[in-house]
Motif scaffolding. Structure first.
Motif, PDB file in Angstrom:
ATOM      1  N   VAL A 167       0.837  -1.208   0.000  1.00  0.00           N
ATOM      2  CA  VAL A 167       0.000   0.000   0.000  1.00  0.00           C
ATOM      3  C   VAL A 167       0.868   1.253   0.000  1.00  0.00           C
ATOM      4  CG1 VAL A 167      -1.648   1.364   1.357  1.00  0.00           C
ATOM      5  CG2 VAL A 167      -1.975  -1.098   1.108  1.00  0.00           C
ATOM      6  N   LYS A 168       1.872   1.288   0.865  1.00  0.00           N
ATOM      7  CA  LYS A 168       2.723   2.472   0.968  1.00  0.00           C
ATOM      8  C   LYS A 168       3.598   2.666  -0.269  1.00  0.00           C
ATOM      9  CE  LYS A 168       1.433   4.332   4.780  1.00  0.00           C
ATOM     10  NZ  LYS A 168       0.880   5.712   4.806  1.00  0.00           N
ATOM     11  N   THR A 169       3.998   1.559  -0.895  1.00  0.00           N
ATOM     12  CA  THR A 169       4.791   1.700  -2.123  1.00  0.00           C
ATOM     13  C   THR A 169       3.941   2.269  -3.244  1.00  0.00           C
ATOM     14  OG1 THR A 169       6.233  -0.146  -1.505  1.00  0.00           O
ATOM     15  CG2 THR A 169       6.179   0.463  -3.821  1.00  0.00           C
ATOM     16  N   LEU A 170       2.745   1.741  -3.442  1.00  0.00           N
ATOM     17  CA  LEU A 170       1.852   2.314  -4.452  1.00  0.00           C
ATOM     18  C   LEU A 170       1.486   3.749  -4.082  1.00  0.00           C
ATOM     19  CD1 LEU A 170       0.109   2.102  -6.967  1.00  0.00           C
ATOM     20  CD2 LEU A 170      -1.696   1.074  -5.567  1.00  0.00           C
ATOM     21  N   GLY A 171       1.356   4.009  -2.786  1.00  0.00           N
ATOM     22  CA  GLY A 171       1.002   5.355  -2.332  1.00  0.00           C
ATOM     23  C   GLY A 171       2.041   6.405  -2.632  1.00  0.00           C
ATOM     24  N   GLN A 172       3.245   5.972  -3.039  1.00  0.00           N
ATOM     25  CA  GLN A 172       4.275   6.943  -3.396  1.00  0.00           C
ATOM     26  C   GLN A 172       3.951   7.704  -4.680  1.00  0.00           C
ATOM     27  OE1 GLN A 172       7.724   4.404  -3.293  1.00  0.00           O
ATOM     28  NE2 GLN A 172       8.119   4.793  -1.135  1.00  0.00           N
ATOM     29  N   VAL A 173       2.897   7.298  -5.374  1.00  0.00           N
ATOM     30  CA  VAL A 173       2.440   8.104  -6.517  1.00  0.00           C
ATOM     31  C   VAL A 173       1.967   9.466  -6.030  1.00  0.00           C
ATOM     32  CG1 VAL A 173       1.793   6.098  -7.909  1.00  0.00           C
ATOM     33  CG2 VAL A 173       0.082   7.183  -6.454  1.00  0.00           C
ATOM     34  N   GLU A 174       1.819   9.599  -4.708  1.00  0.00           N
ATOM     35  CA  GLU A 174       1.539  10.922  -4.124  1.00  0.00           C
ATOM     36  C   GLU A 174       2.558  11.951  -4.598  1.00  0.00           C
ATOM     37  OE1 GLU A 174       2.259  13.134   0.147  1.00  0.00           O
ATOM     38  OE2 GLU A 174       2.211  10.951   0.059  1.00  0.00           O
ATOM     39  N   VAL A 175       3.815  11.520  -4.741  1.00  0.00           N
ATOM     40  CA  VAL A 175       4.866  12.433  -5.197  1.00  0.00           C
ATOM     41  C   VAL A 175       4.559  12.920  -6.612  1.00  0.00           C
ATOM     42  CG1 VAL A 175       7.335  12.674  -5.654  1.00  0.00           C
ATOM     43  CG2 VAL A 175       6.554  11.293  -3.727  1.00  0.00           C
ATOM     44  N   LEU A 176       4.041  12.024  -7.449  1.00  0.00           N
ATOM     45  CA  LEU A 176       3.645  12.422  -8.803  1.00  0.00           C
ATOM     46  C   LEU A 176       2.563  13.489  -8.748  1.00  0.00           C
ATOM     47  CD1 LEU A 176       3.391  12.106 -11.895  1.00  0.00           C
ATOM     48  CD2 LEU A 176       1.899  10.141 -11.491  1.00  0.00           C
ATOM     49  N   PHE A 177       1.544  13.268  -7.910  1.00  0.00           N
ATOM     50  CA  PHE A 177       0.474  14.253  -7.763  1.00  0.00           C
ATOM     51  C   PHE A 177       1.022  15.572  -7.218  1.00  0.00           C
ATOM     52  CE2 PHE A 177      -2.299  10.324  -6.972  1.00  0.00           C
ATOM     53  CZ  PHE A 177      -2.633  10.231  -8.320  1.00  0.00           C
ATOM     54  N   MET A 178       1.947  15.485  -6.237  1.00  0.00           N
ATOM     55  CA  MET A 178       2.513  16.698  -5.640  1.00  0.00           C
ATOM     56  C   MET A 178       3.299  17.518  -6.666  1.00  0.00           C
ATOM     57  SD  MET A 178       3.761  15.356  -1.879  1.00  0.00           S
ATOM     58  CE  MET A 178       4.604  16.890  -1.545  1.00  0.00           C
TER      59      MET A 178
END
Length: 290
Positions: A246-257
């Motif tokens: 979950v946390k690895t996939l959640g790193q797409v947050e950086v893309l959104f940021m």
């Protein structure tokens, strides 16, 4: 596969929360910006739980024993993780510390295998380490600039965030309620405990911070709303899948940021940003296939 859309929702809302926090941090101290995440999130989380019970009533739930230990542990670990991140701001080489704090996914994977019976496939491990490398690259960190205070604070923050996520997942599992009610209860109780602790601290130490939030209701509400919806996504996803994935996939947050940074704040991307984003996408594909 429901954990994937919930994780993407969490990452998207957290990116916007960070953007709004960046604006609020220009006018309010760090403690106030942190409290803004929770101050209106508690009633929103309670409303979400009420809607779930109206939609699908359930009974039962083991609200005793280890459940409360996991709730208290998760709430305190997240506060500690945030405090360590704030300490990193005082160091010159903050970028390295921030990169180390994002070791959360790797540490969660190791702790999950060792203590929480959450093994990963080879493809899952590949995704975790690709994501960690991407975050390190995006932080602009260099090994020669590494110092012991930065190392300890960064890894301590990453470890605390990892424990938060693992204990949130365990609390959802031991509660014994069906999806998504269990995650909603954990969310509400963790946020309420954190809100009470932070408000009590500020009342004793710096009540003017509370006044500052009261005078900025729109921005505070936006931060709380994004934080609450993001937490719904995180907590629900972690009740369905292992924390490391979950946390690895959640790193797409950086893309959104970075997209928000480019189009909302009109900031330019560096060449290393493009490479890091490519690695994050590759890591996301690995954990989704894993």
């Amino acid at each position: 596969m429901l954990w994937i859309p919930f994780t993407l929702l969490a990452a998207f809302m957290q990116a916007w929360r960070n953007a709004f926090q960046k604006q609020l941090s220009l006018e309010v101290p760090v403690t106030g910006v942190t409290l803004a995440r929770f101050i209106w999130a508690s009633p929103l989380a309670a409303l979400y739980l009420l809607v779930l019970y109206q939609w699908q009533p359930v009974t039962g739930g083991q609200f005793y024993g280890w459940f409360w230990g996991y709730i208290v542990g998760a709430a305190l670990a997240q506060i500690l993780a945030t405090s360590l991140m704030v300490q990193l701001f005082k160091l010159r080489n903050y970028a390295i510390g921030a990169g180390l704090a994002k070791s959360e996914a790797v540490l969660a994977a190791m702790l999950g295998v060792a203590f929480f019976s959450a093994p990963l496939t080879l493809l899952g491990w590949l995704g975790v380490f690709l994501g960690a490398g991407a975050i390190w690259l995006l932080s602009g960190a260099h090994l020669r600039a590494l110092s012991w205070p930065t190392l300890l604070l960064g890894l301590g923050s990453g470890l605390s965030f990892a424990l938060t996520s693992l204990w949130v997942r365990e609390a959802s599992l031991v509660l014994g309620l069906p999806f998504p009610h269990g995650a909603a209860w954990v969310l509400l109780l963790v946020i309420c405990l954190q809100s009470l602790l932070l408000i009590g601290w500020l009342l004793l130490r710096d009540p003017t911070v509370l006044l500052g939030l009261w005078q900025r209701p729109r921005l505070t509400l936006l931060i709380s709303f994004c934080s609450c919806v993001g937490s719904i996504g995180w907590f629900t996803a972690m009740s369905l899948e292992t924390v490391a994935l979950v946390k690895t996939l959640g790193q797409v947050e950086v893309l959104f940021m970075l997209l928000i940074s480019t189009f909302f704040f009109k900031e330019k991307l560096l060449r290393t940003d493009h490479i890091g984003l490519a690695l994050i996408v590759l890591a996301a594909l690995c954990v989704m296939w894993a």
